[in-house]
Design a protein around this motif. Structure first.
Motif, PDB file in Angstrom:
ATOM      1  N   GLU A  50       0.808  -1.193   0.000  1.00  0.00           N
ATOM      2  CA  GLU A  50       0.000   0.000   0.000  1.00  0.00           C
ATOM      3  C   GLU A  50       0.852   1.257   0.000  1.00  0.00           C
ATOM      4  O   GLU A  50       0.358   2.344  -0.242  1.00  0.00           O
ATOM      5  N   SER A  51       2.172   1.126   0.349  1.00  0.00           N
ATOM      6  CA  SER A  51       3.027   2.301   0.467  1.00  0.00           C
ATOM      7  C   SER A  51       3.152   3.075  -0.830  1.00  0.00           C
ATOM      8  O   SER A  51       3.194   4.298  -0.801  1.00  0.00           O
ATOM      9  N   PRO A  52       3.270   2.421  -1.983  1.00  0.00           N
ATOM     10  CA  PRO A  52       3.338   3.221  -3.211  1.00  0.00           C
ATOM     11  C   PRO A  52       2.124   4.106  -3.374  1.00  0.00           C
ATOM     12  O   PRO A  52       2.219   5.264  -3.777  1.00  0.00           O
ATOM     13  N   GLY A  53       0.939   3.596  -3.024  1.00  0.00           N
ATOM     14  CA  GLY A  53      -0.256   4.409  -3.146  1.00  0.00           C
ATOM     15  C   GLY A  53      -0.243   5.567  -2.164  1.00  0.00           C
ATOM     16  O   GLY A  53      -0.622   6.694  -2.487  1.00  0.00           O
ATOM     17  N   LYS A  54       0.192   5.245  -0.926  1.00  0.00           N
ATOM     18  CA  LYS A  54       0.256   6.305   0.077  1.00  0.00           C
ATOM     19  C   LYS A  54       1.253   7.379  -0.339  1.00  0.00           C
ATOM     20  O   LYS A  54       1.020   8.573  -0.196  1.00  0.00           O
ATOM     21  N   GLY A  63       0.520  11.203  -0.896  1.00  0.00           N
ATOM     22  CA  GLY A  63       1.266  12.217  -0.158  1.00  0.00           C
ATOM     23  C   GLY A  63       1.925  13.214  -1.079  1.00  0.00           C
ATOM     24  O   GLY A  63       1.931  14.427  -0.813  1.00  0.00           O
ATOM     25  N   ALA A  64       2.471  12.713  -2.176  1.00  0.00           N
ATOM     26  CA  ALA A  64       3.117  13.612  -3.135  1.00  0.00           C
ATOM     27  C   ALA A  64       2.103  14.567  -3.742  1.00  0.00           C
ATOM     28  O   ALA A  64       2.385  15.760  -3.938  1.00  0.00           O
ATOM     29  N   GLN A  65       0.905  14.065  -4.017  1.00  0.00           N
ATOM     30  CA  GLN A  65      -0.131  14.935  -4.561  1.00  0.00           C
ATOM     31  C   GLN A  65      -0.516  16.017  -3.562  1.00  0.00           C
ATOM     32  O   GLN A  65      -0.697  17.190  -3.926  1.00  0.00           O
ATOM     33  N   ALA A  66      -0.649  15.609  -2.275  1.00  0.00           N
ATOM     34  CA  ALA A  66      -1.006  16.597  -1.252  1.00  0.00           C
ATOM     35  C   ALA A  66       0.063  17.669  -1.117  1.00  0.00           C
ATOM     36  O   ALA A  66      -0.244  18.873  -1.024  1.00  0.00           O
ATOM     37  N   VAL A  67       1.326  17.226  -1.107  1.00  0.00           N
ATOM     38  CA  VAL A  67       2.426  18.197  -1.008  1.00  0.00           C
ATOM     39  C   VAL A  67       2.409  19.137  -2.192  1.00  0.00           C
ATOM     40  O   VAL A  67       2.615  20.359  -2.046  1.00  0.00           O
ATOM     41  N   GLY A  68       2.148  18.626  -3.356  1.00  0.00           N
ATOM     42  CA  GLY A  68       2.102  19.476  -4.543  1.00  0.00           C
ATOM     43  C   GLY A  68       0.993  20.500  -4.465  1.00  0.00           C
ATOM     44  O   GLY A  68       1.190  21.684  -4.808  1.00  0.00           O
ATOM     45  N   ILE A  69      -0.203  20.048  -4.007  1.00  0.00           N
ATOM     46  CA  ILE A  69      -1.330  20.983  -3.896  1.00  0.00           C
ATOM     47  C   ILE A  69      -1.029  22.078  -2.891  1.00  0.00           C
ATOM     48  O   ILE A  69      -1.280  23.275  -3.129  1.00  0.00           O
ATOM     49  N   ILE A  70      -0.479  21.676  -1.712  1.00  0.00           N
ATOM     50  CA  ILE A  70      -0.146  22.660  -0.685  1.00  0.00           C
ATOM     51  C   ILE A  70       0.883  23.653  -1.203  1.00  0.00           C
ATOM     52  O   ILE A  70       0.786  24.869  -0.959  1.00  0.00           O
ATOM     53  N   SER A  71       1.881  23.160  -1.914  1.00  0.00           N
ATOM     54  CA  SER A  71       2.917  24.051  -2.464  1.00  0.00           C
ATOM     55  C   SER A  71       2.308  25.054  -3.420  1.00  0.00           C
ATOM     56  O   SER A  71       2.662  26.247  -3.413  1.00  0.00           O
ATOM     57  N   ILE A  72       1.378  24.581  -4.253  1.00  0.00           N
ATOM     58  CA  ILE A  72       0.739  25.493  -5.209  1.00  0.00           C
ATOM     59  C   ILE A  72      -0.076  26.549  -4.483  1.00  0.00           C
ATOM     60  O   ILE A  72      -0.049  27.743  -4.835  1.00  0.00           O
ATOM     61  N   VAL A  73      -0.815  26.131  -3.427  1.00  0.00           N
ATOM     62  CA  VAL A  73      -1.618  27.097  -2.661  1.00  0.00           C
ATOM     63  C   VAL A  73      -0.713  28.143  -2.005  1.00  0.00           C
ATOM     64  O   VAL A  73      -1.006  29.355  -2.034  1.00  0.00           O
ATOM     65  N   ILE A  74       0.384  27.678  -1.404  1.00  0.00           N
ATOM     66  CA  ILE A  74       1.316  28.620  -0.762  1.00  0.00           C
ATOM     67  C   ILE A  74       1.889  29.587  -1.779  1.00  0.00           C
ATOM     68  O   ILE A  74       1.996  30.803  -1.540  1.00  0.00           O
ATOM     69  N   LEU A  75       2.276  29.059  -2.923  1.00  0.00           N
ATOM     70  CA  LEU A  75       2.844  29.919  -3.955  1.00  0.00           C
ATOM     71  C   LEU A  75       1.839  30.960  -4.423  1.00  0.00           C
ATOM     72  O   LEU A  75       2.185  32.139  -4.620  1.00  0.00           O
TER      73      LEU A  75
END
Length: 380
Positions: A305-309, A313-325
């Motif tokens: 399941e780790s690859p999915g997690k 997680g990578a998607q969440a980090v990307g979204i947060i980075s975009i919002v911050i930017l």
């Protein structure tokens, strides 16, 4: 005085103008079903004997004839045999070539039959230059063709259209010529097998089983092949075979198969699993591999399941980075606008102050000028 022994004369019923008609085992060929008259019986081979040569002891052929018997048995044993591999749905040519040209079709009978099958065995029949479909098996109706421009050259090959798994047989070609008597002048056997290569296997897993924390599942899939394959799961660490569930095999409309197999194994570090698809007829083995590397000395098996997690997680980090930017950009834009507005107000105030000062100076200058003019007038 001992009486002189006289060799018995040949039976005149077996003589025919210097030829002795002897029934030779292995020489007589049974004719196809439906042959009429004397042709429906086993043919009697007529073999020329030397003048003055009579039969041997009772129940045995002449001594000089033994070699000929051996030769006839040998000829029968070396009947041409050809093996053909075709793909389901293709057109296939069954070869039957008699290497003597100049044949008269009006004296020939050509039969294509399924060997060792009595019921519905006729595949194609050519009788004295004409196709005979009266005894043709319905399964082969409108699916067989001879090459008419090559028959007189001795090419009796048969074209079989749209072959399927029900056409896998040993076929026999029998060519007979009628002169004084009907004689088999050529025969050939053709073994038809069907085969098609499977696609490259797709291996998925490991997937951790919900009912077990130590067991994982792999799956393997392949398709578009024929015949049914053999599926092997192999532990590549020691090349041992792993027990798996019965593969699911599906037959498609085009006659090919697809296969799906699963494997359940105990999770372990450094797993190396291989799925192999074997096609026996084509002698092909296609495989797909899974290899898991051990990350550290105390690391355990990687969770499926780790690859999915990690992906989520990578998607969440990307979204947060975009919002911050975007927030930073908005704040910077607002700051720039405010700074520009403050500069504009300061410039306006300064400009107004300068304008007022300039007006006062002009007024003072005007007053001074008027005073001077008046004084000049008074003085004059």
């Amino acid at each position: 005085m001992e009486p002189q022994r006289v060799s018995p004369l040949p039976d005149r019923r077996t003589q025919d103008r210097g030829l002795a008609a002897l029934k030779v085992p292995g020489c007589c060929f049974p004719l196809p079903a439906g042959a009429s008259g004397s042709e429906s019986r086993s043919r009697v081979c007529k073999v020329p004997l030397a003048i003055g040569e009579g039969p041997g002891p009772a129940g045995q052929p002449p001594r000089r004839y033994s070699f000929l018997l051996l030769l006839l048995h040998t000829i029968r044993a070396v009947t041409a045999l050809e093996e053909i591999v075709s793909r389901p749905g293709d057109n296939t040519m069954l070869s039957c070539i008699y290497h003597r040209g100049g044949l008269d079709l009006q004296s020939l009978r050509v039969y294509w039959q399924i060997a060792n099958q009595e019921a519905c065995s006729v595949v194609h029949a050519l009788i004295f230059g004409q196709n005979d479909e009266s005894k043709q098996c319905p399964h082969f109706k409108n699916r067989t063709h001879l090459f008419w421009d090559r028959l007189e050259e001795g090419n009796f090959s048969l074209l079989l259209l749209n072959v399927s798994h029900s056409d896998e047989h040993t076929y026999k070609c029998i060519v007979m010529q009628k002169k004084e008597y009907t004689d088999v002048i050529h025969q050939a056997n053709v073994v038809l097998s069907l085969a098609a290569s499977y696609s490259q296997p797709i291996l998925r897993g490991p997937i951790r089983n919900t009912d077990s924390t130590e067991e994982v599942t792999f799956s393997c899939r392949s398709g578009n092949g024929y015949p049914k394959p053999n599926v092997y799961w192999i532990n590549k660490t020691d090349n041992s075979r792993l027990p798996s569930s019965e593969p699911q095999i599906t037959l498609h409309n085009d006659g090919t198969y697809s296969v799906f197999s699963t494997l359940k194994v105990k999770a372990s570090p450094n797993m190396q699993i291989e799925c192999s698809i074997e096609n026996k007829i084509l002698q092909e083995n296609l495989s797909a591999n899974y290899t898991q590397q051990k990350q550290s000395s105390d690391s355990s098996t990687e969770s499926p399941e780790s690859p999915g997690k990690k992906g989520r997680g990578a998607q969440a980090v990307g979204i947060i980075s975009i919002v911050i930017l975007m927030g930073v950009l908005v704040a910077l834009t607002c700051w720039l606008r405010r700074r520009r507005s403050s500069k504009l107000v300061s410039y306006t105030v300064t400009f107004a102050t300068v304008k007022e000062a300039t007006t006062e100076v002009h007024e003072k200058d005007a007053g001074c000028t008027g005073f001077n003019v008046k004084d000049d007038k008074d003085g004059s």
